[in-house]
Write a protein that holds these residues in place. Structure first.
Motif, PDB file in Angstrom:
ATOM      1  N   GLU A 169       0.837  -1.202   0.000  1.00  0.00           N
ATOM      2  CA  GLU A 169       0.000   0.000   0.000  1.00  0.00           C
ATOM      3  C   GLU A 169       0.873   1.253   0.000  1.00  0.00           C
ATOM      4  O   GLU A 169       0.622   2.218  -0.713  1.00  0.00           O
ATOM      5  CB  GLU A 169      -0.925   0.005   1.214  1.00  0.00           C
ATOM      6  N   LYS A 170       1.929   1.215   0.800  1.00  0.00           N
ATOM      7  CA  LYS A 170       2.749   2.410   0.920  1.00  0.00           C
ATOM      8  C   LYS A 170       4.189   2.066   1.296  1.00  0.00           C
ATOM      9  O   LYS A 170       4.420   1.123   2.057  1.00  0.00           O
ATOM     10  CB  LYS A 170       2.153   3.284   2.025  1.00  0.00           C
ATOM     11  N   LEU A 171       5.131   2.832   0.777  1.00  0.00           N
ATOM     12  CA  LEU A 171       6.525   2.730   1.225  1.00  0.00           C
ATOM     13  C   LEU A 171       6.837   3.959   2.054  1.00  0.00           C
ATOM     14  O   LEU A 171       6.535   5.083   1.641  1.00  0.00           O
ATOM     15  CB  LEU A 171       7.482   2.676   0.025  1.00  0.00           C
ATOM     16  N   ASN A 230       7.805  -0.126  -8.246  1.00  0.00           N
ATOM     17  CA  ASN A 230       6.672  -0.040  -9.154  1.00  0.00           C
ATOM     18  C   ASN A 230       5.358   0.394  -8.496  1.00  0.00           C
ATOM     19  O   ASN A 230       4.334  -0.240  -8.657  1.00  0.00           O
ATOM     20  CB  ASN A 230       6.520  -1.438  -9.797  1.00  0.00           C
ATOM     21  N   LEU A 231       5.409   1.473  -7.738  1.00  0.00           N
ATOM     22  CA  LEU A 231       4.219   2.007  -7.050  1.00  0.00           C
ATOM     23  C   LEU A 231       3.952   3.420  -7.544  1.00  0.00           C
ATOM     24  O   LEU A 231       4.887   4.124  -7.920  1.00  0.00           O
ATOM     25  CB  LEU A 231       4.511   2.153  -5.560  1.00  0.00           C
ATOM     26  N   PRO A 232       2.691   3.896  -7.487  1.00  0.00           N
ATOM     27  CA  PRO A 232       2.465   5.311  -7.811  1.00  0.00           C
ATOM     28  C   PRO A 232       3.274   6.195  -6.858  1.00  0.00           C
ATOM     29  O   PRO A 232       3.446   5.845  -5.682  1.00  0.00           O
ATOM     30  CB  PRO A 232       0.963   5.508  -7.558  1.00  0.00           C
ATOM     31  N   ILE A 233       3.746   7.327  -7.365  1.00  0.00           N
ATOM     32  CA  ILE A 233       4.642   8.168  -6.577  1.00  0.00           C
ATOM     33  C   ILE A 233       3.965   8.670  -5.285  1.00  0.00           C
ATOM     34  O   ILE A 233       4.622   8.836  -4.254  1.00  0.00           O
ATOM     35  CB  ILE A 233       5.207   9.330  -7.455  1.00  0.00           C
ATOM     36  N   GLU A 234       2.639   8.854  -5.321  1.00  0.00           N
ATOM     37  CA  GLU A 234       1.921   9.323  -4.114  1.00  0.00           C
ATOM     38  C   GLU A 234       2.009   8.287  -2.989  1.00  0.00           C
ATOM     39  O   GLU A 234       1.771   8.608  -1.829  1.00  0.00           O
ATOM     40  CB  GLU A 234       0.423   9.561  -4.373  1.00  0.00           C
ATOM     41  N   ASN A 235       2.303   7.037  -3.327  1.00  0.00           N
ATOM     42  CA  ASN A 235       2.341   5.993  -2.295  1.00  0.00           C
ATOM     43  C   ASN A 235       3.747   5.777  -1.733  1.00  0.00           C
ATOM     44  O   ASN A 235       4.007   4.795  -1.058  1.00  0.00           O
ATOM     45  CB  ASN A 235       1.820   4.669  -2.855  1.00  0.00           C
ATOM     46  N   ILE A 236       4.651   6.687  -2.076  1.00  0.00           N
ATOM     47  CA  ILE A 236       6.022   6.596  -1.534  1.00  0.00           C
ATOM     48  C   ILE A 236       6.270   7.883  -0.767  1.00  0.00           C
ATOM     49  O   ILE A 236       6.204   8.970  -1.331  1.00  0.00           O
ATOM     50  CB  ILE A 236       7.071   6.436  -2.654  1.00  0.00           C
ATOM     51  N   GLU A 237       6.540   7.751   0.517  1.00  0.00           N
ATOM     52  CA  GLU A 237       6.604   8.940   1.378  1.00  0.00           C
ATOM     53  C   GLU A 237       7.922   8.982   2.149  1.00  0.00           C
ATOM     54  O   GLU A 237       8.400   7.940   2.606  1.00  0.00           O
ATOM     55  CB  GLU A 237       5.444   8.811   2.384  1.00  0.00           C
ATOM     56  N   ALA A 238       8.468  10.187   2.288  1.00  0.00           N
ATOM     57  CA  ALA A 238       9.664  10.340   3.134  1.00  0.00           C
ATOM     58  C   ALA A 238       9.212  10.707   4.551  1.00  0.00           C
ATOM     59  O   ALA A 238       8.276  11.486   4.727  1.00  0.00           O
ATOM     60  CB  ALA A 238      10.561  11.435   2.579  1.00  0.00           C
ATOM     61  N   VAL A 239       9.862  10.119   5.550  1.00  0.00           N
ATOM     62  CA  VAL A 239       9.541  10.398   6.955  1.00  0.00           C
ATOM     63  C   VAL A 239      10.846  10.748   7.660  1.00  0.00           C
ATOM     64  O   VAL A 239      11.822  10.002   7.542  1.00  0.00           O
ATOM     65  CB  VAL A 239       8.966   9.136   7.659  1.00  0.00           C
ATOM     66  N   ILE A 240      10.870  11.857   8.375  1.00  0.00           N
ATOM     67  CA  ILE A 240      12.096  12.206   9.117  1.00  0.00           C
ATOM     68  C   ILE A 240      12.202  11.310  10.355  1.00  0.00           C
ATOM     69  O   ILE A 240      11.252  11.190  11.136  1.00  0.00           O
ATOM     70  CB  ILE A 240      12.078  13.692   9.556  1.00  0.00           C
TER      71      ILE A 240
END
Ligand code: NDP
Ligand code: MG
Length: 384
Positions: A169-171, A230-240
């Protein structure tokens, strides 16, 4: 078991030397087929004496005589030139290419190795940033032949073991936030090279250390994850995550999130990339939860880190944009390290280059290289 034959590009760098330490600790498991450097003859000669590879290449052709002299009597074939590195990626007999070159110089070796059906352990994230679209055609059957060395992408790979049937679902890509996470915004204009080279948690080559300070590195890593997973870019998030203990996370459709942890040590993901899907022993500090006080997380501040926003825009735009972003960033970082521009002009140079260089031709290896050259020349010419 036969040893794994490793062709190591960039053996004199931060990742290259750590790779050789792993190989030294496991002589029955790995054999070095070839080593390469740009111009560091002293260290390359020592590596040739210690590891006795079949061949060694120094990219800088003017350094071959010095390399011969420093190496002395040897059975290793000594050669020079960047093209020689490319030829070896195609022609040499090896099981895995560990690509630890820095910047665009790593792109063509990745192309050559994948095209010849070889396995690539990829530290050179720029390969995927500039050429993800072209490279993905060689990696259609999953990432079998392209194994990430970058700690975040290795963490994701480790979280995905046994999950082949389960969609992601998300990275969540963790980021330390670098040395300027809490610097007051009005002081950002006074950042010096010396301060920017002091990363709080990792010791790395100078280019990636500056990329970490500007968080361009996280942008490059989101693009890298986009092509690998291979995921939509919105499903890849950076977290500090300032402690750099969780190296990244994956959330699945049932709401479950898996994380991979460890004290910061690049030897873990380097070795994993060489042995994946197996694990072998490694002498690295084990997690001690009795002394670990806290793991903290926060959102990314895009005002503080405009490079990250530029990278996300570039991958959303697609086409040549990520390659232009990368080329302009390499030049801007180089100019900052040479004290030619201040730190805060790095994103300005990248943004102006993206606005200026907009090729309208089809994307091929050749047009990509032309765009790279054009963007470099423009980024070098900008006076802010
Ligand atoms: P370094 O600058 O420490 O090393 C780069 C290596 O590439 C050196 O062996 C250098 O040779 C060689 N090299 C540089 N330019 C050229 C060229 N034009 N042609 C041929 N060889 C060249 O880099 P790092 O090891 O830090 O990084 C390597 C890659 O790994 C980068 O893409 C980085 O983003 C990625 N990475 C690095 C991490 C780290 O902890 N260092 C973590 C995650 C990813 P010489 O020594 O002679 O200059
Ligand atoms: Mg990383």
């Amino acid at each position: 078991m036969e040893p794994i034959n490793v062709l190591l590009l960039g053996s004199t760098g931060s990742i290259g030397t750590q790779t050789l330490e792993i190989i030294r600790a496991n002589p029955e498991k790995f054999r070095v087929v070839g080593v390469t450097a740009n111009s560091n003859c002293e260290l390359l000669a020592k590596q040739i004496r210690d590891f006795k590879p079949e061949f060694a290449v120094i990219a800088n052709e003017g350094k071959l005589a010095q390399l011969r002299e420093l190496t002395g009597q040897t059975e290793t074939e000594l050669c020079s030139g960047y093209d020689e590195i490319l030829d070896r990626c195609t022609d040499a007999k090896y099981d895995v290419l560990l690509n630890a070159l820095v910047g665009f110089s790593g792109f063509l070796p990745t192309v050559k190795a994948l095209k010849s059906g070889k396995k690539v352990a990829l530290a050179n994230k720029e390969s995927l940033v500039v050429g993800g679209e072209l490279l993905s055609s060689y990696t259609k059957d999953g990432i079998k032949n392209l194994i990430p060395v970058d700690s975040e992408h290795s963490a994701i790979l480790q979280c995905l073991v046994g999950e082949e049937q389960n969609p992601i679902e998300k990275l969540l890509i963790t980021a330390s936030g670098g040395p300027f996470r809490t610097t007051p915004l009005e002081e950002m204009k006074n950042i010096t090279v010396e301060k920017a080279l002091k990363h709080p948690n990792w010791s790395m080559g100078s280019k990636i250390t500056i990329d970490s300070a500007t968080m361009m590195n996280k942008g490059l890593e989101i693009i890298e994850a986009y092509w690998l997973y291979n995921l939509p870019i919105e499903n890849i998030e950076a977290v500090i995550h300032p402690q750099s203990i969780i190296h990244s996370m994956v959330t699945f459709k049932d709401g479950s999130t898996k994380a991979q942890m460890g004290y910061p040590d690049m030897k873990v993901p380097i070795q994993y990339a060489l042995t994946w899907p197996d694990r072998i022993p490694l002498d690295t500090p084990r997690m001690d939860f009795s002394t670990l006080n806290e793991l903290t997380f926060s959102e990314v501040d895009y005002e503080r880190f405009p490079c990250l926003r530029l990278a996300l825009n570039a991958i959303s735009e697609g086409g040549f944009a990520p390659a232009i972003l990368n080329a302009a960033n390499e030049i801007a970082v180089h100019r900052f390290l040479n004290k030619d521009i201040p730190y805060i002009h790095i994103p300005v140079i990248v943004e102006r280059s993206l606005a200026k260089i907009q090729p309208t031709v089809n994307l091929t290896i050749e047009t990509l290289m032309e765009a790279d050259t054009e963007a470099r020349a423009f980024a070098a010419s900008i006076r802010v």
